[in-house]
Motif scaffolding. Structure first.
Motif, PDB file in Angstrom:
ATOM      1  N   THR A 124       0.712  -1.386   0.123  1.00 23.12           N
ATOM      2  CA  THR A 124       0.015   0.109  -0.012  1.00 23.12           C
ATOM      3  C   THR A 124       0.939   1.334  -0.060  1.00 23.12           C
ATOM      4  OG1 THR A 124      -0.072  -0.180   2.337  1.00 23.12           O
ATOM      5  CG2 THR A 124      -1.802  -1.338   1.501  1.00 23.12           C
ATOM      6  N   LEU A 125       0.174   2.302  -0.527  1.00 27.51           N
ATOM      7  CA  LEU A 125       0.962   3.417  -0.429  1.00 27.51           C
ATOM      8  C   LEU A 125       1.173   4.148   0.919  1.00 27.51           C
ATOM      9  CD1 LEU A 125       2.227   5.574  -2.520  1.00 27.51           C
ATOM     10  CD2 LEU A 125      -0.214   6.746  -2.564  1.00 27.51           C
ATOM     11  N   GLY A 129       5.584   9.533  -2.074  1.00 27.07           N
ATOM     12  CA  GLY A 129       4.932   8.459  -1.293  1.00 27.07           C
ATOM     13  C   GLY A 129       5.682   7.210  -1.651  1.00 27.07           C
ATOM     14  N   ASP A 164       5.588   3.096  -2.223  1.00 23.27           N
ATOM     15  CA  ASP A 164       4.753   1.549  -2.552  1.00 23.27           C
ATOM     16  C   ASP A 164       5.827   0.576  -2.584  1.00 23.27           C
ATOM     17  OD1 ASP A 164       3.171  -0.570  -2.744  1.00 23.27           O
ATOM     18  OD2 ASP A 164       2.500   0.168  -4.696  1.00 23.27           O
ATOM     19  N   HIS A 188      -2.865  13.249   1.765  1.00 23.48           N
ATOM     20  CA  HIS A 188      -2.448  11.819   1.573  1.00 23.48           C
ATOM     21  C   HIS A 188      -3.800  10.839   1.153  1.00 23.48           C
ATOM     22  CE1 HIS A 188       1.262  12.428   4.311  1.00 23.48           C
ATOM     23  NE2 HIS A 188       1.599  13.121   3.068  1.00 23.48           N
ATOM     24  N   ASP A 189      -4.916  10.927   1.749  1.00 23.50           N
ATOM     25  CA  ASP A 189      -6.081  10.092   1.468  1.00 23.50           C
ATOM     26  C   ASP A 189      -6.356  10.146  -0.013  1.00 23.50           C
ATOM     27  OD1 ASP A 189      -6.221   9.338   4.154  1.00 23.50           O
ATOM     28  OD2 ASP A 189      -7.891  10.688   4.489  1.00 23.50           O
ATOM     29  N   ARG A 228      -3.682   8.577  -2.062  1.00 20.60           N
ATOM     30  CA  ARG A 228      -3.959   7.275  -2.161  1.00 20.60           C
ATOM     31  C   ARG A 228      -5.024   6.841  -3.154  1.00 20.60           C
ATOM     32  NH1 ARG A 228      -3.409   7.872   3.669  1.00 20.60           N
ATOM     33  NH2 ARG A 228      -1.272   6.944   4.311  1.00 20.60           N
ATOM     34  N   TYR A 251      -3.699   7.111  -6.522  1.00 17.53           N
ATOM     35  CA  TYR A 251      -2.802   6.066  -7.017  1.00 17.53           C
ATOM     36  C   TYR A 251      -3.356   4.700  -6.948  1.00 17.53           C
ATOM     37  CZ  TYR A 251       1.524   3.392  -6.345  1.00 17.53           C
ATOM     38  OH  TYR A 251       2.336   1.933  -6.550  1.00 17.53           O
ATOM     39  N   SER A 252      -4.641   4.490  -6.522  1.00 18.47           N
ATOM     40  CA  SER A 252      -5.297   3.354  -6.650  1.00 18.47           C
ATOM     41  C   SER A 252      -5.708   3.242  -7.942  1.00 18.47           C
ATOM     42  CB  SER A 252      -6.249   2.950  -5.712  1.00 18.47           C
ATOM     43  OG  SER A 252      -7.466   4.035  -5.940  1.00 18.47           O
TER      44      SER A 252
END
Length: 89
Positions: free
Chosen positions: A2-3, A23, A25, A66-67, A70, A73-74
């Protein structure tokens, strides 16, 4: 994996008018930019924010940023992302 955001450093990129942060991963480092317009208060959108105001806003909004990072990135794993005001709606 996860990131994660283990490195709290961030800097202002004048050319992009954005705050840059990283970030991770696993062993992969992912660069993120948050446009100044995304950090601006609703009343000050469209007004160029100073570097210090952008960094201060980033620090205040860091968990939310950050949320959003994420989520971005997903949707597809790339090495660089630019987060805009529309990403925060």
């Amino acid at each position: 994996m996860t990131l994660a955001f283990p490195n709290p450093s961030r800097n202002f990129d004048k050319a992009r008018n954005a705050v840059c942060f990283f970030g991770h991963d696993g062993v992969f480092e992912i660069r993120f930019f948050v446009e100044a317009a995304a950090l601006a208060d609703r009343g000050s959108r469209g007004v160029r924010m100073s570097e210090s105001k952008c960094l201060s806003a980033f620090d205040t909004l860091c968990p939310t940023i950050h949320d959003v990072a994420r989520v971005a990135y997903s949707h597809g794993r790339h090495s660089c992302y630019t987060l805009t005001a529309s990403d925060f709606r």
